[in-house]
Design a protein around this motif. Structure first.
Motif, short mmCIF file in Angstrom:
data_model
loop_
_atom_site.label_atom_id
_atom_site.label_comp_id
_atom_site.label_asym_id
_atom_site.label_seq_id
_atom_site.Cartn_x
_atom_site.Cartn_y
_atom_site.Cartn_z
N UNK A 152 42.17 49.50 43.13
CA UNK A 152 41.81 48.09 43.03
C UNK A 152 40.78 47.66 43.25
N UNK A 153 40.34 46.62 42.28
CA UNK A 153 39.10 45.95 42.57
C UNK A 153 39.06 44.31 42.34
N UNK A 154 38.34 43.52 43.23
CA UNK A 154 38.28 42.26 43.16
C UNK A 154 37.02 41.65 42.75
N UNK A 155 37.03 40.89 41.83
CA UNK A 155 35.66 40.55 41.23
C UNK A 155 35.80 39.01 41.66
N UNK A 156 34.78 38.85 42.75
CA UNK A 156 34.81 37.56 43.42
C UNK A 156 33.82 36.59 42.85
N UNK A 157 34.09 35.80 41.68
CA UNK A 157 33.15 35.09 40.99
C UNK A 157 33.35 33.51 41.47
N UNK A 158 33.77 33.44 42.76
CA UNK A 158 33.51 31.85 43.47
C UNK A 158 34.16 32.24 44.63
N UNK A 159 34.06 30.94 45.34
CA UNK A 159 34.35 31.04 46.67
C UNK A 159 35.88 31.64 47.02
N UNK A 160 35.79 32.48 47.95
CA UNK A 160 37.08 32.91 48.71
C UNK A 160 37.18 32.66 50.10
N UNK A 161 38.07 31.83 50.45
CA UNK A 161 38.41 31.42 51.90
C UNK A 161 39.64 31.64 52.20
N UNK A 162 39.82 31.82 53.59
CA UNK A 162 41.03 31.95 54.33
C UNK A 162 41.86 33.05 53.51
N UNK A 163 43.25 32.50 53.05
CA UNK A 163 44.13 33.59 52.56
C UNK A 163 43.27 34.18 51.23
N UNK A 164 42.55 33.25 50.75
CA UNK A 164 41.80 33.81 49.50
C UNK A 164 40.99 34.93 49.66
N UNK A 165 40.38 34.87 50.94
CA UNK A 165 39.49 36.01 51.38
C UNK A 165 40.20 37.17 51.78
N UNK A 166 41.37 37.06 52.31
CA UNK A 166 42.16 37.97 52.72
C UNK A 166 42.89 38.73 51.09
N UNK A 167 43.05 37.88 50.30
CA UNK A 167 43.27 38.62 48.89
C UNK A 167 42.39 39.35 48.54
N UNK A 168 41.22 39.08 48.47
CA UNK A 168 40.12 39.73 47.88
C UNK A 168 39.88 40.98 48.79
N UNK A 169 40.10 41.01 50.20
CA UNK A 169 39.78 42.15 50.81
C UNK A 169 41.03 43.20 50.84
N UNK A 170 42.20 42.63 50.01
CA UNK A 170 43.43 43.56 50.36
C UNK A 170 43.08 44.60 49.19
N UNK A 171 41.96 44.44 48.40
CA UNK A 171 41.69 45.30 47.08
C UNK A 171 40.88 46.34 47.88
N UNK A 172 40.87 47.42 46.99
CA UNK A 172 39.70 48.74 47.69
C UNK A 172 38.25 48.31 47.41
#
Length: 241
Positions: A102-122
């Protein structure tokens, strides 16, 4: 709120609609439904990329939704926030147990649960021209759910980085995030970030790994996280001996 495309063996899940992609019960349920679809179509050599349209990858839980549904009761708004925390936990478990890279392409701000969503990827890729990583709970005045803390503890190697993210509420841009080990690589634009994620995904699917084996190795890598999420790793042997 979300779309799912399949390009050859790459699944691309895109958060659409609202610019901030706030995580409310509807969005959480939609993401989980699409992840279930991805899982059902998993074959050796598939991978998932998650990306979001607009200025945010995700700005965390939908506090405005909780307030609007509370009939003006602060205690009910808190209960609704706790409800979203409970709903989000199995989504994190879905990603941790998904039988593919799994890959998260973070193309904008990632905050709080949004950061956790991104970091739940490989893997996490991030654009450097816009966006920060920010765990806002210390500034908002709320403690972290147990699974938030465990994910950060097992995903972020350096204690001082965890301290800065969780106890100082530091907003971290892409290049600094690479140095701190929060993301894997930084790119000059949203388009380049997505292209980098696709390139990595194409490299990974060429390996044609067995998804069940991949998922079980991932779970075994994060034992404390899996314990909190209610996941159990099992032994799988599919090699020809």
């Amino acid at each position: 709120m979300c779309t799912l495309q399949k390009r050859n063996n790459l699944f691309i899940l895109t958060l659409t609609g609202s610019d901030q992609h706030r995580l409310n019960p509807t969005l959480i349920a939609t993401i989980r439904s699409l992840l279930s679809e991805v899982k059902s179509q998993s074959t050796p050599g598939t991978a998932l990329i998650t990306v979001a349209e607009g200025n945010f990858f995700s700005n965390g839980f939908d506090l405005a939704w909780a307030s609007s549904q509370s009939n003006g009761s602060p205690s009910e708004a808190v209960n609704l926030l706790r409800h979203m925390v409970k709903l989000f936990k199995p989504l994190v478990a879905d990603l941790i147990s998904l039988p593919m890279p799994t890959i998260a392409a973070v193309t904008g701000h990632a905050a709080a649960a949004g950061l956790l969503l991104a970091m739940s990827h490989d893997y996490v890729m991030m654009r450097r021209d816009r966006g920060v990583l920010y765990m806002s709970e210390v500034d908002l005045g709320m403690t972290l759910p147990d699974y938030f803390t465990v994910v950060m503890r097992e995903k972020v190697a350096k204690a001082e980085v965890r301290r800065d993210v969780l106890l100082r509420g530091v907003k971290i841009k892409a290049d600094e995030a690479v140095v701190k080990g929060l993301v894997d690589s930084a790119y000059d634009s949203a388009e380049m970030t997505v292209a980098g994620a696709v390139k990595l995904g194409e490299e990974l699917i060429k390996r044609k790994w067995d998804g069940e084996v991949y998922g079980e190795i991932r779970k075994a890598l994060y034992p404390e996280m899996c314990n909190v999420l209610g996941l159990t790793a099992k032994s799988v042997v599919k090699a020809r001996l």
